[in-house]
Design an enzyme around this catalytic site. Structure first.
Site, PDB file in Angstrom:
ATOM      1  N   SER A  72       0.570   4.084   1.871  1.00 38.29           N
ATOM      2  CA  SER A  72       0.554   4.925   3.135  1.00 38.29           C
ATOM      3  C   SER A  72       1.901   5.204   3.624  1.00 38.29           C
ATOM      4  O   SER A  72       2.938   4.203   3.403  1.00 38.29           O
ATOM      5  CB  SER A  72      -0.457   4.498   4.058  1.00 38.29           C
ATOM      6  OG  SER A  72       0.106   3.234   4.779  1.00 38.29           O
ATOM      7  N   CYS A 120     -11.211  -8.048   9.783  1.00 36.38           N
ATOM      8  CA  CYS A 120     -10.458  -6.944  10.462  1.00 36.38           C
ATOM      9  C   CYS A 120     -11.847  -5.882  10.850  1.00 36.38           C
ATOM     10  O   CYS A 120     -11.439  -4.921  11.755  1.00 36.38           O
ATOM     11  CB  CYS A 120      -9.515  -6.100   9.745  1.00 36.38           C
ATOM     12  SG  CYS A 120     -10.197  -5.566   8.231  1.00 36.38           S
ATOM     13  N   SER A 147     -12.386   0.788  14.768  1.00 40.59           N
ATOM     14  CA  SER A 147     -12.513  -0.433  14.905  1.00 40.59           C
ATOM     15  C   SER A 147     -13.520  -0.665  15.999  1.00 40.59           C
ATOM     16  O   SER A 147     -13.592  -0.259  17.169  1.00 40.59           O
ATOM     17  CB  SER A 147     -11.048  -0.714  15.631  1.00 40.59           C
ATOM     18  OG  SER A 147     -11.063  -2.042  16.178  1.00 40.59           O
ATOM     19  N   LEU A 148     -14.342  -1.784  15.419  1.00 42.55           N
ATOM     20  CA  LEU A 148     -15.459  -2.141  16.652  1.00 42.55           C
ATOM     21  C   LEU A 148     -14.864  -3.191  17.617  1.00 42.55           C
ATOM     22  O   LEU A 148     -15.162  -2.933  18.820  1.00 42.55           O
ATOM     23  CB  LEU A 148     -16.565  -3.173  15.747  1.00 42.55           C
ATOM     24  CG  LEU A 148     -17.370  -2.205  14.895  1.00 42.55           C
ATOM     25  CD1 LEU A 148     -18.216  -3.433  14.082  1.00 42.55           C
ATOM     26  CD2 LEU A 148     -18.269  -1.173  15.474  1.00 42.55           C
ATOM     27  N   ARG A 149     -13.824  -3.763  17.341  1.00 44.84           N
ATOM     28  CA  ARG A 149     -12.893  -4.398  18.539  1.00 44.84           C
ATOM     29  C   ARG A 149     -12.543  -3.433  19.690  1.00 44.84           C
ATOM     30  O   ARG A 149     -12.820  -3.773  20.857  1.00 44.84           O
ATOM     31  CB  ARG A 149     -11.690  -5.186  17.788  1.00 44.84           C
ATOM     32  CG  ARG A 149     -10.817  -5.630  19.072  1.00 44.84           C
ATOM     33  CD  ARG A 149      -9.357  -6.137  18.369  1.00 44.84           C
ATOM     34  NE  ARG A 149      -8.838  -4.942  17.604  1.00 44.84           N
ATOM     35  CZ  ARG A 149      -7.937  -4.500  18.482  1.00 44.84           C
ATOM     36  NH1 ARG A 149      -7.942  -4.088  19.847  1.00 44.84           N
ATOM     37  NH2 ARG A 149      -7.368  -3.184  18.047  1.00 44.84           N
ATOM     38  N   ARG A 150     -12.007  -2.190  19.089  1.00 41.17           N
ATOM     39  CA  ARG A 150     -11.547  -1.345  20.140  1.00 41.17           C
ATOM     40  C   ARG A 150     -12.820  -0.571  20.778  1.00 41.17           C
ATOM     41  O   ARG A 150     -12.702  -0.362  21.912  1.00 41.17           O
ATOM     42  CB  ARG A 150     -10.788  -0.127  19.593  1.00 41.17           C
ATOM     43  CG  ARG A 150      -9.189  -0.625  19.192  1.00 41.17           C
ATOM     44  CD  ARG A 150      -8.496   0.228  18.466  1.00 41.17           C
ATOM     45  NE  ARG A 150      -7.341  -0.317  17.920  1.00 41.17           N
ATOM     46  CZ  ARG A 150      -6.555   0.144  16.884  1.00 41.17           C
ATOM     47  NH1 ARG A 150      -7.260   1.020  15.753  1.00 41.17           N
ATOM     48  NH2 ARG A 150      -5.273  -0.085  16.620  1.00 41.17           N
ATOM     49  N   ARG A 176      -5.289  11.048  11.101  1.00 41.71           N
ATOM     50  CA  ARG A 176      -5.839  10.712  12.205  1.00 41.71           C
ATOM     51  C   ARG A 176      -5.396  11.581  13.523  1.00 41.71           C
ATOM     52  O   ARG A 176      -6.068  12.086  14.266  1.00 41.71           O
ATOM     53  CB  ARG A 176      -6.023   9.281  12.725  1.00 41.71           C
ATOM     54  CG  ARG A 176      -6.913   8.522  11.736  1.00 41.71           C
ATOM     55  CD  ARG A 176      -6.950   7.067  12.258  1.00 41.71           C
ATOM     56  NE  ARG A 176      -5.907   6.181  11.459  1.00 41.71           N
ATOM     57  CZ  ARG A 176      -5.960   4.856  11.713  1.00 41.71           C
ATOM     58  NH1 ARG A 176      -6.441   4.198  12.667  1.00 41.71           N
ATOM     59  NH2 ARG A 176      -5.074   4.222  10.933  1.00 41.71           N
ATOM     60  N   ARG A 194       0.825  -1.115   0.048  1.00 41.75           N
ATOM     61  CA  ARG A 194       0.105   0.046   0.145  1.00 41.75           C
ATOM     62  C   ARG A 194       0.867   1.276   0.114  1.00 41.75           C
ATOM     63  O   ARG A 194       1.987   1.116   0.210  1.00 41.75           O
ATOM     64  CB  ARG A 194      -0.959  -0.188   1.129  1.00 41.75           C
ATOM     65  CG  ARG A 194      -1.853  -1.109   1.254  1.00 41.75           C
ATOM     66  CD  ARG A 194      -2.494  -1.485   2.514  1.00 41.75           C
ATOM     67  NE  ARG A 194      -3.415   0.101   3.033  1.00 41.75           N
ATOM     68  CZ  ARG A 194      -3.584  -0.119   4.208  1.00 41.75           C
ATOM     69  NH1 ARG A 194      -3.273  -0.709   5.223  1.00 41.75           N
ATOM     70  NH2 ARG A 194      -4.238   1.246   4.751  1.00 41.75           N
ATOM     71  N   LYS A 252      -2.759  -8.135  10.910  1.00 37.90           N
ATOM     72  CA  LYS A 252      -4.061  -7.797  11.132  1.00 37.90           C
ATOM     73  C   LYS A 252      -5.072  -7.487  10.085  1.00 37.90           C
ATOM     74  O   LYS A 252      -6.448  -7.487  10.222  1.00 37.90           O
ATOM     75  CB  LYS A 252      -4.264  -6.760  12.170  1.00 37.90           C
ATOM     76  CG  LYS A 252      -3.870  -5.328  11.769  1.00 37.90           C
ATOM     77  CD  LYS A 252      -3.869  -4.418  12.926  1.00 37.90           C
ATOM     78  CE  LYS A 252      -3.364  -3.191  12.675  1.00 37.90           C
ATOM     79  NZ  LYS A 252      -4.457  -2.272  11.748  1.00 37.90           N
ATOM     80  N   ASP A 253      -4.552  -7.282   9.010  1.00 36.59           N
ATOM     81  CA  ASP A 253      -5.323  -6.935   7.610  1.00 36.59           C
ATOM     82  C   ASP A 253      -5.711  -8.371   6.904  1.00 36.59           C
ATOM     83  O   ASP A 253      -6.331  -8.077   5.784  1.00 36.59           O
ATOM     84  CB  ASP A 253      -4.828  -5.857   6.749  1.00 36.59           C
ATOM     85  CG  ASP A 253      -4.333  -4.643   7.381  1.00 36.59           C
ATOM     86  OD1 ASP A 253      -5.464  -4.271   8.109  1.00 36.59           O
ATOM     87  OD2 ASP A 253      -3.814  -3.744   6.985  1.00 36.59           O
ATOM     88  N   ARG A 277     -11.054   7.538  10.533  1.00 36.84           N
ATOM     89  CA  ARG A 277     -10.502   6.772   9.180  1.00 36.84           C
ATOM     90  C   ARG A 277      -9.281   7.485   8.730  1.00 36.84           C
ATOM     91  O   ARG A 277      -9.278   8.788   8.977  1.00 36.84           O
ATOM     92  CB  ARG A 277     -11.269   6.414   8.301  1.00 36.84           C
ATOM     93  CG  ARG A 277     -12.294   5.349   8.561  1.00 36.84           C
ATOM     94  CD  ARG A 277     -12.019   3.982   8.581  1.00 36.84           C
ATOM     95  NE  ARG A 277     -10.869   3.758   7.566  1.00 36.84           N
ATOM     96  CZ  ARG A 277     -11.317   3.410   6.356  1.00 36.84           C
ATOM     97  NH1 ARG A 277     -12.633   3.263   6.148  1.00 36.84           N
ATOM     98  NH2 ARG A 277     -10.579   3.040   5.473  1.00 36.84           N
ATOM     99  N   GLY A 278      -8.439   6.834   8.197  1.00 35.53           N
ATOM    100  CA  GLY A 278      -7.351   7.769   7.410  1.00 35.53           C
ATOM    101  C   GLY A 278      -6.054   6.919   7.889  1.00 35.53           C
ATOM    102  O   GLY A 278      -6.138   6.276   8.905  1.00 35.53           O
ATOM    103  N   ASN A 279      -5.171   7.472   7.362  1.00 36.21           N
ATOM    104  CA  ASN A 279      -3.574   7.029   7.631  1.00 36.21           C
ATOM    105  C   ASN A 279      -3.412   7.646   8.944  1.00 36.21           C
ATOM    106  O   ASN A 279      -4.154   8.612   9.493  1.00 36.21           O
ATOM    107  CB  ASN A 279      -2.710   7.409   6.775  1.00 36.21           C
ATOM    108  CG  ASN A 279      -2.628   8.683   6.144  1.00 36.21           C
ATOM    109  OD1 ASN A 279      -2.616   9.718   7.188  1.00 36.21           O
ATOM    110  ND2 ASN A 279      -2.329   9.086   4.877  1.00 36.21           N
ATOM    111  N   THR A 282     -11.855   5.971  16.824  1.00 40.80           N
ATOM    112  CA  THR A 282     -11.376   4.928  16.316  1.00 40.80           C
ATOM    113  C   THR A 282     -12.485   4.058  15.513  1.00 40.80           C
ATOM    114  O   THR A 282     -13.667   4.411  15.408  1.00 40.80           O
ATOM    115  CB  THR A 282     -11.288   3.796  17.340  1.00 40.80           C
ATOM    116  OG1 THR A 282     -10.779   2.508  16.929  1.00 40.80           O
ATOM    117  CG2 THR A 282     -12.597   3.616  18.353  1.00 40.80           C
TER     118      THR A 282
END
Length: 317
Positions: free
Chosen positions: A11, A244, A131-134, A157, A9, A85-86, A151-153, A129
């Protein structure tokens, strides 16, 4: 001399960690008399293009890897450096994980105004965040927090911390360390409070399964303990058919003693709002069996119902 085309990617973090892997491979090639050179290829993924909605709303798996994997299957690139993790549990036919280098810090971190830890954030603090996990685990620990998607790099953020009125944003420690911004970290969130994402802090070097030259080279950067831990975590992911964007996490550690190798795995599934949070910690020597057992125990306690309700409510697509 073989030219190895490396896909990534575009980023800043992706390029940084990819160049770190390339530098290590160059040095190992020199040490082992392997003649090769490297070429970098930047690829835009679906997850990079869609930034106006949360990952859970984008839908599908492999949001940050599919286009890169297609380039590998088309032989436009030879290897890819991903954040583990992706990675979805199932890889396309003909591709494989060629190496898992030594893991960076797997924890989540808080970037806050005033260097505050989680328990020091003010009542009703606004936390960013995607992330639903977080969000599940943070709201379980602090139900008063207001969670808003961001969102974003990494650098965008961090800018939103100031520009959009957040009291804190949550990021992965590994990314902050790899990009050299660890001095911006306000506090580390213990895994006991926020179980990391599957594979968080680890890299995945993916390649074609029939490329013996590349497989031989990648074997030089494999870290066996990290690979074992990640296998246990990903086995848990596979059993729950997660990705993810789903509110689940798993973190394994490896202990080697005179009697052999033992893993400890903590796994969690939570409702997006944090009202329900299920955890299991198990020990064992077989990583795949350990991951499946953790998943089965959580399913017996209602994990599949929690995830089904999240899909049905439209919180996950």
């Amino acid at each position: 001399m073989r030219t190895i085309v490396v896909g990534t990617r575009q980023s800043a973090l992706a390029l940084t960690q990819t160049n770190q892997v390339i530098d290590e491979l160059k040095e190992l090639s020199r040490q082992n008399g392997i003649e090769c050179e490297f070429e970098l290829r930047k690829i835009v993924t679906k997850g990079d293009r869609i930034l106006d909605v949360t990952l859970s709303k984008v839908g599908g798996k492999g949001l940050f890897v599919k286009e890169i994997e297609q380039a590998m299957m088309d032989k436009e690139i030879d290897i890819a450096v991903h954040s583990m993790k992706d990675m979805p549990f199932e890889l396309p036919e003909g591709l494989m994980v060629g190496a898992v280098p030594k893991r960076q810090d797997p924890r989540d971190v808080l970037i806050t105004k005033g260097e505050k830890a989680l328990d020091e954030l003010p009542q009703g603090a606004l936390v960013g965040t995607s992330s639903l996990r977080r969000s599940s685990q943070l709201q379980h620990s602090r139900p008063d927090l207001r969670i808003q998607p961001v969102r974003g790099n990494i650098d965008s953020r961090l800018r939103k911390l100031e520009s959009e009125g957040f009291d804190a944003i949550v990021l992965a420690a590994a990314g902050m360390h790899r990009i050299g911004w660890q001095d911006r970290i306000s506090a580390y969130v213990p895994p006991e409070v926020c179980v990391p994402a599957v594979g968080q802090g680890a890299l995945c070097i993916e390649c074609r399964a029939d490329d013996e030259f590349v497989l031989n080279l990648l074997s030089k950067i494999q870290d066996d303990d990290t690979a074992l831990a990640v296998r246990a975590e990903r086995s848990f992911l596979g059993r729950l058919n997660g990705g993810c964007q789903v509110p689940l996490g798993a973190y394994a550690t490896v202990e080697r003693t005179g009697g052999g190798t033992e893993l400890s795995l903590t796994a969690m599934v939570g409702s997006p709002d944090g009202a329900e949070l299920l955890k299991e910690t198990l020990r064992g020597s077989d990583p795949e069996a350990l991951g499946r057992e953790a998943a089965e125990k959580l399913i017996a306690r209602g994990a599949d119902r929690i995830l089904a309700e999240a899909y049905e409510s439209g919180q996950i697509e």
